[in-house]
Write a protein that holds these residues in place. Structure first.
Motif, PDB file in Angstrom:
ATOM      1  N   LEU A   1      33.096  42.753  54.434  1.00  0.00           N
ATOM      2  CA  LEU A   1      32.813  41.323  54.272  1.00  0.00           C
ATOM      3  C   LEU A   1      34.060  40.532  53.881  1.00  0.00           C
ATOM      4  O   LEU A   1      33.962  39.408  53.411  1.00  0.00           O
ATOM      5  CB  LEU A   1      31.712  41.123  53.232  1.00  0.00           C
TER       6      LEU A   1
ATOM      7  N   ILE B   1      35.000  46.810  51.156  1.00  0.00           N
ATOM      8  CA  ILE B   1      34.364  48.061  51.580  1.00  0.00           C
ATOM      9  C   ILE B   1      33.220  47.782  52.559  1.00  0.00           C
ATOM     10  O   ILE B   1      33.051  48.475  53.562  1.00  0.00           O
ATOM     11  CB  ILE B   1      33.827  48.839  50.358  1.00  0.00           C
ATOM     12  N   LEU B   2      32.457  46.745  52.247  1.00  0.00           N
ATOM     13  CA  LEU B   2      31.300  46.408  53.083  1.00  0.00           C
ATOM     14  C   LEU B   2      31.713  45.726  54.389  1.00  0.00           C
ATOM     15  O   LEU B   2      30.868  45.456  55.240  1.00  0.00           O
ATOM     16  CB  LEU B   2      30.339  45.498  52.309  1.00  0.00           C
TER      17      LEU B   2
ATOM     18  N   GLU C   1      23.640  56.318  52.421  1.00  0.00           N
ATOM     19  CA  GLU C   1      23.246  54.938  52.722  1.00  0.00           C
ATOM     20  C   GLU C   1      22.756  54.214  51.478  1.00  0.00           C
ATOM     21  O   GLU C   1      22.962  53.011  51.320  1.00  0.00           O
ATOM     22  CB  GLU C   1      22.164  54.926  53.817  1.00  0.00           C
TER      23      GLU C   1
ATOM     24  N   GLU D   1      24.595  44.165  55.981  1.00  0.00           N
ATOM     25  CA  GLU D   1      25.842  44.656  55.388  1.00  0.00           C
ATOM     26  C   GLU D   1      25.998  46.163  55.588  1.00  0.00           C
ATOM     27  O   GLU D   1      27.116  46.681  55.623  1.00  0.00           O
ATOM     28  CB  GLU D   1      25.898  44.244  53.919  1.00  0.00           C
TER      29      GLU D   1
ATOM     30  N   GLY E   1      21.538  32.652  52.752  1.00  0.00           N
ATOM     31  CA  GLY E   1      22.077  33.934  52.309  1.00  0.00           C
ATOM     32  C   GLY E   1      23.048  34.554  53.306  1.00  0.00           C
ATOM     33  O   GLY E   1      23.974  35.259  52.911  1.00  0.00           O
ATOM     34  N   PHE E   2      22.849  34.299  54.593  1.00  0.00           N
ATOM     35  CA  PHE E   2      23.765  34.856  55.592  1.00  0.00           C
ATOM     36  C   PHE E   2      25.138  34.183  55.502  1.00  0.00           C
ATOM     37  O   PHE E   2      26.161  34.848  55.456  1.00  0.00           O
ATOM     38  CB  PHE E   2      23.196  34.698  57.003  1.00  0.00           C
TER      39      PHE E   2
ATOM     40  N   GLY F   1      22.272  44.922  34.913  1.00  0.00           N
ATOM     41  CA  GLY F   1      22.084  43.737  35.742  1.00  0.00           C
ATOM     42  C   GLY F   1      21.342  43.996  37.033  1.00  0.00           C
ATOM     43  O   GLY F   1      20.661  43.123  37.550  1.00  0.00           O
TER      44      GLY F   1
ATOM     45  N   ARG G   1      28.089  36.676  40.994  1.00  0.00           N
ATOM     46  CA  ARG G   1      27.410  35.844  39.997  1.00  0.00           C
ATOM     47  C   ARG G   1      28.188  35.845  38.682  1.00  0.00           C
ATOM     48  O   ARG G   1      28.403  34.792  38.082  1.00  0.00           O
ATOM     49  CB  ARG G   1      25.980  36.360  39.783  1.00  0.00           C
TER      50      ARG G   1
ATOM     51  N   ARG H   1      27.448  35.199  52.757  1.00  0.00           N
ATOM     52  CA  ARG H   1      28.074  36.514  52.870  1.00  0.00           C
ATOM     53  C   ARG H   1      29.003  36.599  54.081  1.00  0.00           C
ATOM     54  O   ARG H   1      29.412  37.693  54.464  1.00  0.00           O
ATOM     55  CB  ARG H   1      26.991  37.592  52.955  1.00  0.00           C
TER      56      ARG H   1
ATOM     57  N   SER I   1      26.147  46.642  48.113  1.00  0.00           N
ATOM     58  CA  SER I   1      25.846  45.286  48.527  1.00  0.00           C
ATOM     59  C   SER I   1      25.255  44.499  47.347  1.00  0.00           C
ATOM     60  O   SER I   1      25.600  43.338  47.117  1.00  0.00           O
ATOM     61  CB  SER I   1      24.867  45.342  49.698  1.00  0.00           C
ATOM     62  N   ILE I   2      24.415  45.171  46.594  1.00  0.00           N
ATOM     63  CA  ILE I   2      23.774  44.519  45.447  1.00  0.00           C
ATOM     64  C   ILE I   2      24.776  44.320  44.302  1.00  0.00           C
ATOM     65  O   ILE I   2      24.802  43.257  43.679  1.00  0.00           O
ATOM     66  CB  ILE I   2      22.549  45.339  45.007  1.00  0.00           C
TER      67      ILE I   2
ATOM     68  N   VAL J   1      29.260  58.878  52.976  1.00  0.00           N
ATOM     69  CA  VAL J   1      28.708  58.041  51.915  1.00  0.00           C
ATOM     70  C   VAL J   1      27.214  57.877  52.130  1.00  0.00           C
ATOM     71  O   VAL J   1      26.792  57.496  53.227  1.00  0.00           O
ATOM     72  CB  VAL J   1      29.387  56.661  51.930  1.00  0.00           C
TER      73      VAL J   1
ATOM     74  N   ARG K   1      27.004  41.291  45.004  1.00  0.00           N
ATOM     75  CA  ARG K   1      26.392  39.991  44.753  1.00  0.00           C
ATOM     76  C   ARG K   1      26.283  39.719  43.259  1.00  0.00           C
ATOM     77  O   ARG K   1      26.459  38.595  42.796  1.00  0.00           O
ATOM     78  CB  ARG K   1      25.027  39.894  45.427  1.00  0.00           C
TER      79      ARG K   1
ATOM     80  N   VAL L   1      25.620  52.533  49.876  1.00  0.00           N
ATOM     81  CA  VAL L   1      26.031  51.298  50.547  1.00  0.00           C
ATOM     82  C   VAL L   1      25.082  50.157  50.176  1.00  0.00           C
ATOM     83  O   VAL L   1      25.518  49.037  49.877  1.00  0.00           O
ATOM     84  CB  VAL L   1      26.068  51.479  52.077  1.00  0.00           C
ATOM     85  N   THR L   2      23.786  50.451  50.167  1.00  0.00           N
ATOM     86  CA  THR L   2      22.801  49.448  49.778  1.00  0.00           C
ATOM     87  C   THR L   2      23.089  48.919  48.378  1.00  0.00           C
ATOM     88  O   THR L   2      23.100  47.709  48.146  1.00  0.00           O
ATOM     89  CB  THR L   2      21.390  50.072  49.800  1.00  0.00           C
TER      90      THR L   2
ATOM     91  N   VAL M   1      21.148  42.678  53.009  1.00  0.00           N
ATOM     92  CA  VAL M   1      21.595  44.044  52.703  1.00  0.00           C
ATOM     93  C   VAL M   1      21.694  44.907  53.959  1.00  0.00           C
ATOM     94  O   VAL M   1      22.697  45.588  54.186  1.00  0.00           O
ATOM     95  CB  VAL M   1      20.667  44.715  51.677  1.00  0.00           C
TER      96      VAL M   1
END
Lengths: 213, 213
Positions: free
Chosen positions: B80, B77-78, B8, A199, B103-104, B40, B23, B107, B15-16, B6, B19, B11-12, A196
């Motif tokens: 990625l 947006i992130l 922070e 990112e 995990g890296f 969720g 899923r 992403r 990211s969640i 925006v 993910r 943004v956090t 996170v």
DNA sequence: GACTGTGAAGCCATTCACAGCT
DNA sequence: AGCTGTGAATGGCTTCACAGTC
């Protein structure tokens, strides 16, 4: 010492202040002002005073704070005036790194049990600990009065591991799996999601490159 | 797409969300409402909608969001929607764990260089990477267009390593050393402090035991 | 009827500014 | 004069509630 609800951001900063104070103390500094703490950790002096004010009056007007005293107060507030035994599940590379992480010991944490359900990992040694099968967890929790568990398993196993920990008396969980755990609300959970923050960096770099390229 | 600042926290959460959407997508879900996302990941439906509203209108009133589309938007947006090459300094246990952390990769992050100044570590292999001496860093940064560095060194080395990275063009740092880095403000820094979250748990447990003991 | 998008309201954290001590 | 402790002011994030759309 009135007990209003304390913002979590305040607790986070308190943890950082206390480490900064330990450093000052090691360096022989005996007195410090809110401004010096603020400079040292990157917040405003008013913030430092406000944070401390949730818990009492620790300073002397016109003078500042006694480093040793304030260090002890902050540690006590955080519950670090005692030793904490932890268990960890997931003996992969991350689990290994956490078991050998010195930062935990320095703050009074000891991982006293490491568990995995992978037969190739059970029996391996991490420092002086042997990786144990999950069924040994209940006894160890009781024997060592463990209240906190760390989850360092693959994502798919995390929820099941958390449930198992709770069934056996664990009251708080530090979760390194990038997945929101579904748990009873009386359980304290905090997530450390390694990507996170990465990112957040890419998000911010995105804006910068838009400006500069 | 208006560009207000925006938060922070937004943004956090983004990211969640992203993910969580991945899923859902893997599970073949094609449509989702803000309420389902909220359930969720453990936030309120209004929060989900507000967070997304910073970046545009991605849903259909009365219907919800298309999972694949929203997933792609959030990833974009992130930042990625592209690949990121990283370097890492500190080939200890934590560095090793980060280099092998899946995990890296999932992403879009690749650690393409690992550095240390400890002669006993230089030359060792971590997956297909060889641990390199610091002086090899400048060339690698240029060759791979690296903008982000990870610090996984002991606390005492962290500031010096950060300065060296910046001198060689690194623009953003993910710092695992429990120490506030002193850096120019145009550098993006985020800290992952492994014990802070643990101390939030002990703080909260402290209040609980006061009630129940 | 269901669900998004959003202005307004509410709430919480941070900063300000100054009274109170030393 | 210097620095803490704190009520008041500010700023910012979250929640509410409803208009808009399918």
């Amino acid at each position: 010492m009135k007990t209003l609800r304390v913002p979590e951001a305040t607790v986070t900063r308190l943890s950082i202040y206390s480490r900064f104070l330990e450093r000052l103390d090691r360096n022989g500094v005996t007195s410090v002002s809110s401004g010096e703490i603020a400079d040292g950790v990157g917040v405003s002096p008013a913030q430092v005073r406000k944070d401390l004010a949730y818990f009492g009056e620790f300073g002397t007007r016109g003078v500042g704070y006694n480093v040793k005293d304030l260090m002890r107060y902050t540690l006590k507030i955080l519950g670090l005036d005692r030793h904490w035994n932890l268990i960890l599940v997931g003996a992969g590379n991350l689990g290994y790194a956490l078991c050998t992480y010195r930062g935990f010991n320095e703050r009074g944490f000891s991982i006293i049990g490491v568990f995995d359900n992978d037969l190739t990992k059970i029996g391996k040694r991490i420092n002086e600990l042997e990786v144990l099968p999950m069924e040994k967890m209940p006894d160890l929790i009781k024997e060592y009065g463990v209240r906190i568990g760390i989850i360092a398993t693959p994502t798919r196993a995390a929820q099941e591991v958390a449930d198992f920990m709770i069934k056996n008396g664990i009251q708080a969980i530090l979760n390194f799996a990038p997945l929101p755990l579904n748990l009873p609300e009386y359980i304290e959970v905090r997530n450390v999601d390694l990507s996170v923050k990465l990112e957040i960096l890419t998000f911010n770099l995105g804006f910068k490159s838009a400006q500069t390229m």
